[in-house]
Design an enzyme around this catalytic site. Structure first.
Site, mmCIF file in Angstrom:
data_model
loop_
_atom_site.group_PDB
_atom_site.id
_atom_site.type_symbol
_atom_site.label_atom_id
_atom_site.label_comp_id
_atom_site.label_asym_id
_atom_site.label_seq_id
_atom_site.Cartn_x
_atom_site.Cartn_y
_atom_site.Cartn_z
ATOM 1 N N LYS A 9 0.834 -1.202 0.000
ATOM 2 C CA LYS A 9 0.000 0.000 0.000
ATOM 3 C C LYS A 9 0.875 1.262 0.000
ATOM 4 C CE LYS A 9 -3.869 -2.293 2.381
ATOM 5 N NZ LYS A 9 -4.871 -2.171 3.465
ATOM 6 N N PHE A 57 -15.291 3.213 7.288
ATOM 7 C CA PHE A 57 -13.896 3.497 6.913
ATOM 8 C C PHE A 57 -13.681 3.633 5.406
ATOM 9 C CE2 PHE A 57 -14.240 -1.174 7.455
ATOM 10 C CZ PHE A 57 -13.741 -1.642 6.241
ATOM 11 N N ARG A 85 -1.906 -14.151 3.951
ATOM 12 C CA ARG A 85 -2.590 -13.481 5.057
ATOM 13 C C ARG A 85 -1.909 -13.770 6.396
ATOM 14 N NH1 ARG A 85 -7.197 -10.636 3.869
ATOM 15 N NH2 ARG A 85 -7.909 -10.807 6.021
ATOM 16 N N THR A 91 -5.681 -7.463 10.408
ATOM 17 C CA THR A 91 -5.919 -6.126 9.851
ATOM 18 C C THR A 91 -5.419 -5.032 10.802
ATOM 19 O OG1 THR A 91 -7.938 -7.074 8.910
ATOM 20 C CG2 THR A 91 -7.714 -4.681 8.807
ATOM 21 N N ARG A 102 2.387 -6.700 9.368
ATOM 22 C CA ARG A 102 1.597 -5.598 9.923
ATOM 23 C C ARG A 102 1.998 -5.283 11.358
ATOM 24 N NH1 ARG A 102 -4.213 -7.362 7.224
ATOM 25 N NH2 ARG A 102 -4.169 -5.923 5.448
ATOM 26 N N GLU A 126 -9.693 -9.671 -7.898
ATOM 27 C CA GLU A 126 -8.627 -8.685 -7.646
ATOM 28 C C GLU A 126 -7.475 -8.823 -8.642
ATOM 29 O OE1 GLU A 126 -7.652 -9.099 -3.489
ATOM 30 O OE2 GLU A 126 -9.586 -8.276 -2.860
#
Ligand code: UDP
Ligand code: MG
Length: 139
Positions: A9, A57, A85, A91, A102, A126
């Site tokens: 990202k 969000f 994942r 998340t 993360r 995707e």
């Protein structure tokens, strides 16, 4: 064999984590079979995250995702979706397992540096969103 779509990202790109993310994936049996850097506009970010339209969000997320370039990639391997994942972690980085991308690098639940598809059908959607057949290289 399974395929999944991952994104470094805009926060991950700006923190110079492109190599780190790819290294985690490649080091854990995933093969990069498609790769590019792109800057999504707001509409493109909204289309990618269409399943989240209407959530609190959504506006902030799609503004963030269109705030700078991302690196999008197609990964292939055994259980590629769950493996990706697992390496990413939850998340919310505060809930992510120790040692996950993360947990280690994300600032908060929105700016969590990396995306990974969550199921076979979403992976197919995707991958198609970003790559055509000529941009995927698999033996
Ligand atoms: N997100 C957010 N707030 C939330 C939940 C999600 O900003 O409460 C953002 C976050 O960047 C997340 C993305 O929206 O990665 C998609 O959410 P999802 O629940 O699909 O999480 P993921 O599959 O990325 O772990
Ligand atoms: Mg998701």
């Amino acid at each position: 064999m399974e395929r999944t779509l991952s994104i470094v990202k805009p926060d991950g790109v700006s923190k110079s984590l492109i190599g780190e993310v790819i290294k985690r994936f490649e080091g854990n049996g995933l093969k990069v079979i498609g790769l590019k850097m792109i800057h999504l506009d707001k509409k493109e970010a909204e289309g990618f995250y269409a399943v989240h339209r209407g959530k609190a969000f959504f506006e902030s997320l799609t503004t963030f995702m269109s705030s700078g370039p991302c690196v999008v990639m197609v990964l292939e391997g055994d259980a590629a979706i769950s493996k990706t994942r697992e390496l990413m972690g939850a998340t919310d980085p505060q809930k992510a397992e120790e040692g996950t991308l993360r947990r280690q690098f994300a600032s908060n639940i929105e700016r969590n540096i990396v995306h990974g598809s969550d199921a076979v059908e979403t992976a197919a959607f995707e991958i198609k969103y970003f790559f055509n057949a000529l941009e995927i290289f698999s033996d």
